[in-house]
Design a protein around this motif. Structure first.
Motif, mmCIF file in Angstrom:
data_model
loop_
_atom_site.group_PDB
_atom_site.id
_atom_site.type_symbol
_atom_site.label_atom_id
_atom_site.label_comp_id
_atom_site.label_asym_id
_atom_site.label_seq_id
_atom_site.Cartn_x
_atom_site.Cartn_y
_atom_site.Cartn_z
ATOM 1 N N PRO A 28 0.839 -1.210 0.000
ATOM 2 C CA PRO A 28 0.000 0.000 0.000
ATOM 3 C C PRO A 28 0.874 1.260 0.000
ATOM 4 O O PRO A 28 1.952 1.279 0.593
ATOM 5 N N ILE A 29 0.384 2.290 -0.677
ATOM 6 C CA ILE A 29 1.085 3.577 -0.763
ATOM 7 C C ILE A 29 0.135 4.680 -0.325
ATOM 8 O O ILE A 29 -1.024 4.712 -0.756
ATOM 9 N N ALA A 30 0.630 5.576 0.530
ATOM 10 C CA ALA A 30 -0.171 6.723 0.973
ATOM 11 C C ALA A 30 0.746 7.916 1.214
ATOM 12 O O ALA A 30 1.782 7.779 1.874
ATOM 13 N N ARG A 31 0.357 9.073 0.683
ATOM 14 C CA ARG A 31 1.129 10.297 0.938
ATOM 15 C C ARG A 31 0.995 10.647 2.420
ATOM 16 O O ARG A 31 -0.097 10.669 2.966
ATOM 17 N N VAL A 32 2.147 10.943 3.059
ATOM 18 C CA VAL A 32 2.123 11.335 4.465
ATOM 19 C C VAL A 32 2.655 12.742 4.683
ATOM 20 O O VAL A 32 2.405 13.333 5.729
ATOM 21 N N ALA A 33 3.403 13.276 3.726
ATOM 22 C CA ALA A 33 3.929 14.632 3.872
ATOM 23 C C ALA A 33 4.238 15.214 2.510
ATOM 24 O O ALA A 33 4.647 14.504 1.593
ATOM 25 N N ASN A 34 4.009 16.501 2.410
ATOM 26 C CA ASN A 34 4.337 17.231 1.197
ATOM 27 C C ASN A 34 5.064 18.486 1.665
ATOM 28 O O ASN A 34 4.456 19.521 1.875
ATOM 29 N N GLY A 35 6.359 18.356 1.890
ATOM 30 C CA GLY A 35 7.125 19.427 2.498
ATOM 31 C C GLY A 35 7.671 20.431 1.506
ATOM 32 O O GLY A 35 7.370 20.409 0.317
ATOM 33 N N TRP A 36 8.497 21.307 2.041
ATOM 34 C CA TRP A 36 9.126 22.371 1.265
ATOM 35 C C TRP A 36 9.903 21.781 0.093
ATOM 36 O O TRP A 36 9.843 22.280 -1.024
ATOM 37 N N ASP A 37 10.656 20.724 0.351
ATOM 38 C CA ASP A 37 11.547 20.148 -0.651
ATOM 39 C C ASP A 37 11.136 18.776 -1.156
ATOM 40 O O ASP A 37 11.403 18.441 -2.293
ATOM 41 N N ASN A 38 10.549 17.958 -0.299
ATOM 42 C CA ASN A 38 10.285 16.563 -0.657
ATOM 43 C C ASN A 38 8.851 16.163 -0.375
ATOM 44 O O ASN A 38 8.214 16.707 0.520
#
Length: 163
Positions: A28-38
């Protein structure tokens, strides 16, 4: 936060993982963070995928791949060691990583009172390696289950690389 040069979706991550690590392709894949760089995605129960959102962050991923294994050997807390160095493809133009998942809170979410022990940890790591860590890094860190590395690797890497 600056806009992303490349928008990373679950579908892109799925294609990258299936292509380069087919053994993990059905996790399974789930986005956990969408930060400044990554952008960071959870991959199954024990892994994370980190991909740069913009060209300026590519060197950060490469530094993680190079330095985190050594830092993990010296660290008293868990460090997200890369287990796969992803290669650019037609789906994604830059290097990326699959790393161990380390549960915890972002250092930025921990109040100043909870950050003190991490300063001692970073100073100890610095003394043991012969490298000097800047005061700004020590002051920004957290401890224990706090994911200290998320808030301070950029500073640590630039210190290690620039000498």
């Amino acid at each position: 936060m600056p806009p992303a040069t490349v928008e990373v979706t679950n579908a892109v991550v799925r294609r990258l993982v299936r292509d380069q690590r087919p053994d993990l392709g059905d996790c399974p894949i789930a986005r956990v963070a969408n930060g400044w760089d990554n952008a960071t995605f959870r991959l199954g129960d024990g892994l994370a995928v980190r991909l740069p959102r913009r060209a300026e962050a590519v060197s950060l991923i490469l530094h993680e791949q190079r330095y985190l294994p050594d830092i993990a050997r010296r660290s008293p807390v868990a460090v997200p060691v890369p287990v796969h160095a992803g290669r650019p493809t037609s789906d994604f133009p830059w290097p990326w990583s699959i790393e161990r998942w380390v549960p915890g809170a972002a250092a930025a979410d921990v109040g100043p009172a909870g950050r003190g022990p991490a300063a001692d940890m970073w100073v100890g790591l610095s003394r043991g390696s012969g490298e000097r860590l800047p005061t700004s890094l020590v002051g920004a860190a957290g401890w224990g289950a706090v994911r200290v590395w998320r808030s301070c690797w950029r500073v640590l890497y630039s210190t290690a690389v620039s000498g």
